[in-house]
Design a protein around this motif. Structure first.
Motif, PDB file in Angstrom:
ATOM      1  N   VAL A 162      -8.611  52.292  27.052  1.00 54.86           N
ATOM      2  CA  VAL A 162      -8.526  53.656  26.503  1.00 54.86           C
ATOM      3  C   VAL A 162      -7.822  53.584  25.150  1.00 54.86           C
ATOM      4  O   VAL A 162      -6.698  53.079  25.044  1.00 54.86           O
ATOM      5  CB  VAL A 162      -7.756  54.605  27.446  1.00 54.86           C
ATOM      6  N   ARG A 163      -8.478  54.075  24.108  1.00 52.47           N
ATOM      7  CA  ARG A 163      -7.895  54.134  22.763  1.00 52.47           C
ATOM      8  C   ARG A 163      -7.489  55.576  22.452  1.00 52.47           C
ATOM      9  O   ARG A 163      -8.032  56.513  23.019  1.00 52.47           O
ATOM     10  CB  ARG A 163      -8.923  53.671  21.712  1.00 52.47           C
ATOM     11  N   ASP A 164      -6.529  55.737  21.518  1.00 53.79           N
ATOM     12  CA  ASP A 164      -6.213  57.079  21.050  1.00 53.79           C
ATOM     13  C   ASP A 164      -5.791  57.024  19.573  1.00 53.79           C
ATOM     14  O   ASP A 164      -5.640  55.931  19.000  1.00 53.79           O
ATOM     15  CB  ASP A 164      -5.146  57.768  21.910  1.00 53.79           C
ATOM     16  N   ALA A 165      -5.626  58.185  18.963  1.00 57.33           N
ATOM     17  CA  ALA A 165      -5.360  58.266  17.531  1.00 57.33           C
ATOM     18  C   ALA A 165      -4.031  57.609  17.180  1.00 57.33           C
ATOM     19  O   ALA A 165      -3.913  56.978  16.116  1.00 57.33           O
ATOM     20  CB  ALA A 165      -5.372  59.726  17.084  1.00 57.33           C
ATOM     21  N   PHE A 166      -3.035  57.751  18.044  1.00 59.21           N
ATOM     22  CA  PHE A 166      -1.733  57.154  17.738  1.00 59.21           C
ATOM     23  C   PHE A 166      -1.835  55.639  17.674  1.00 59.21           C
ATOM     24  O   PHE A 166      -1.321  54.994  16.767  1.00 59.21           O
ATOM     25  CB  PHE A 166      -0.697  57.566  18.788  1.00 59.21           C
ATOM     26  N   GLU A 167      -2.502  55.050  18.656  1.00 60.58           N
ATOM     27  CA  GLU A 167      -2.665  53.596  18.643  1.00 60.58           C
ATOM     28  C   GLU A 167      -3.410  53.137  17.399  1.00 60.58           C
ATOM     29  O   GLU A 167      -3.031  52.147  16.762  1.00 60.58           O
ATOM     30  CB  GLU A 167      -3.426  53.152  19.905  1.00 60.58           C
ATOM     31  N   GLN A 168      -4.449  53.865  17.028  1.00 61.62           N
ATOM     32  CA  GLN A 168      -5.252  53.455  15.882  1.00 61.62           C
ATOM     33  C   GLN A 168      -4.524  53.647  14.568  1.00 61.62           C
ATOM     34  O   GLN A 168      -4.908  53.073  13.542  1.00 61.62           O
ATOM     35  CB  GLN A 168      -6.564  54.240  15.896  1.00 61.62           C
ATOM     36  N   GLN A 209     -12.493  56.510  24.086  1.00 62.93           N
ATOM     37  CA  GLN A 209     -11.475  57.250  23.362  1.00 62.93           C
ATOM     38  C   GLN A 209     -10.793  58.233  24.313  1.00 62.93           C
ATOM     39  O   GLN A 209     -11.450  58.843  25.164  1.00 62.93           O
ATOM     40  CB  GLN A 209     -12.093  58.020  22.184  1.00 62.93           C
ATOM     41  N   SER A 210      -9.495  58.378  24.175  1.00 60.46           N
ATOM     42  CA  SER A 210      -8.769  59.346  24.987  1.00 60.46           C
ATOM     43  C   SER A 210      -9.383  60.734  24.817  1.00 60.46           C
ATOM     44  O   SER A 210      -9.637  61.187  23.702  1.00 60.46           O
ATOM     45  CB  SER A 210      -7.303  59.382  24.554  1.00 60.46           C
ATOM     46  N   GLY A 211      -9.648  61.387  25.945  1.00 58.89           N
ATOM     47  CA  GLY A 211     -10.240  62.718  25.910  1.00 58.89           C
ATOM     48  C   GLY A 211     -11.756  62.724  25.874  1.00 58.89           C
ATOM     49  O   GLY A 211     -12.367  63.791  25.989  1.00 58.89           O
ATOM     50  N   GLN A 212     -12.390  61.541  25.733  1.00 57.61           N
ATOM     51  CA  GLN A 212     -13.852  61.452  25.735  1.00 57.61           C
ATOM     52  C   GLN A 212     -14.332  61.063  27.131  1.00 57.61           C
ATOM     53  O   GLN A 212     -14.206  59.918  27.549  1.00 57.61           O
ATOM     54  CB  GLN A 212     -14.340  60.418  24.728  1.00 57.61           C
ATOM     55  N   PRO A 213     -14.883  62.000  27.895  1.00 63.18           N
ATOM     56  CA  PRO A 213     -15.308  61.686  29.263  1.00 63.18           C
ATOM     57  C   PRO A 213     -16.588  60.852  29.279  1.00 63.18           C
ATOM     58  O   PRO A 213     -17.388  60.891  28.349  1.00 63.18           O
ATOM     59  CB  PRO A 213     -15.547  63.068  29.883  1.00 63.18           C
ATOM     60  N   GLN A 231      -5.837  60.682  29.071  1.00 64.22           N
ATOM     61  CA  GLN A 231      -4.593  59.930  29.139  1.00 64.22           C
ATOM     62  C   GLN A 231      -4.386  59.174  27.842  1.00 64.22           C
ATOM     63  O   GLN A 231      -5.303  59.036  27.034  1.00 64.22           O
ATOM     64  CB  GLN A 231      -4.614  58.969  30.325  1.00 64.22           C
ATOM     65  N   GLU A 232      -3.154  58.697  27.661  1.00 64.55           N
ATOM     66  CA  GLU A 232      -2.823  57.965  26.447  1.00 64.55           C
ATOM     67  C   GLU A 232      -3.505  56.598  26.442  1.00 64.55           C
ATOM     68  O   GLU A 232      -4.026  56.129  27.454  1.00 64.55           O
ATOM     69  CB  GLU A 232      -1.300  57.792  26.358  1.00 64.55           C
ATOM     70  N   ALA A 233      -3.468  55.971  25.280  1.00 64.79           N
ATOM     71  CA  ALA A 233      -4.040  54.632  25.141  1.00 64.79           C
ATOM     72  C   ALA A 233      -3.432  53.703  26.189  1.00 64.79           C
ATOM     73  O   ALA A 233      -2.230  53.722  26.447  1.00 64.79           O
ATOM     74  CB  ALA A 233      -3.779  54.093  23.740  1.00 64.79           C
ATOM     75  N   ALA A 234      -4.297  52.893  26.800  1.00 65.00           N
ATOM     76  CA  ALA A 234      -3.830  51.988  27.851  1.00 65.00           C
ATOM     77  C   ALA A 234      -4.871  50.910  28.091  1.00 65.00           C
ATOM     78  O   ALA A 234      -6.075  51.126  27.908  1.00 65.00           O
ATOM     79  CB  ALA A 234      -3.565  52.751  29.145  1.00 65.00           C
TER      80      ALA A 234
END
Length: 208
Positions: free
Chosen positions: A200-206, A99-103, A171-174
């Motif tokens: 990489v996933r993010d809330a916008f993509e989901q 997830q984006s922001g999850q290291p 970073q953004e979803a990619a």
């Protein structure tokens, strides 16, 4: 297209009978039945546990261990297993999904054989005979990664060694990919199978 290489060889052989070397095809793929194998699904990487955040020692983050290792896999029903170098016993290696922001932390452990199974061109920069034959280092292509975890070509290590890298994933979803990055033999290592997907996933993509 499958008959293009034999046709080209035949044309040049006819035009230059005294200069054309004899070409023996190891495998004629035109003779293999098509669409007889199910489409393989890539395996997913799973955390091996948690470890301390390198910049925030009180915070625990997912930890993965992915060994660079020789493996064998069937690429067609009628062919014997093919030798690959992969990650965790597969090529492509397991897909890392974050997830984006999850290291996360990943230990890339070199468990490859001591001898390369592909021919090395010792004339290339970084591939001299004074270098170890088998080396590895992993780079996440397109990742926003700290320099010490970027997998520079010169930071390779030999079998029996490993490197643990920190990926902030800020970073953004990619759809990215990870791959060997070793100076001098990068092309051989990737051709051997040392690559995999990094998603990489993010809330916008989901939300789409």
């Amino acid at each position: 297209q499958t008959g293009l290489l034999p046709a080209t060889v035949a044309f040049h052989a006819a035009a230059h009978p005294h200069t054309m070397p004899v070409v023996k095809l190891a495998l004629n793929t035109a003779l293999l039945p098509r669409f007889v194998d199910p489409l393989p699904l890539l395996s997913m990487a799973r955390p091996n546990g948690v470890k301390a955040h390198p910049q925030k020692p009180n915070e625990q983050i997912p930890f993965y261990r992915l060994p660079l290792r020789e493996c064998h896999s069937k690429v067609h029903r009628d062919l014997p297993p093919t030798r690959f170098w992969g990650f965790g016993g597969t090529s492509p290696g397991p897909t890392i999904e974050v997830q984006s922001g999850q290291p996360i932390l990943v230990e890339w452990a070199n468990e490859l054989p001591a001898k390369h199974f592909l021919p090395i061109d010792y004339a290339l920069h970084g591939a001299g005979k004074d270098m170890p034959e088998v080396r590895g280092v992993v780079h996440v292509h397109g990742g926003r990664t700290p320099p010490e975890s970027d997998g520079y070509p010169e930071t390779w290590y030999v079998p029996g060694r490993s490197a643990t890298y920190f990926y902030p994933n800020q970073q953004e979803a990619a759809l990215l990919w990870y791959h060997d990055h070793t100076i001098g033999i990068n092309r051989l290592n990737v051709f051997a199978g040392l690559f995999g997907l990094y998603v990489v996933r993010d809330a916008f993509e989901q939300s789409l």
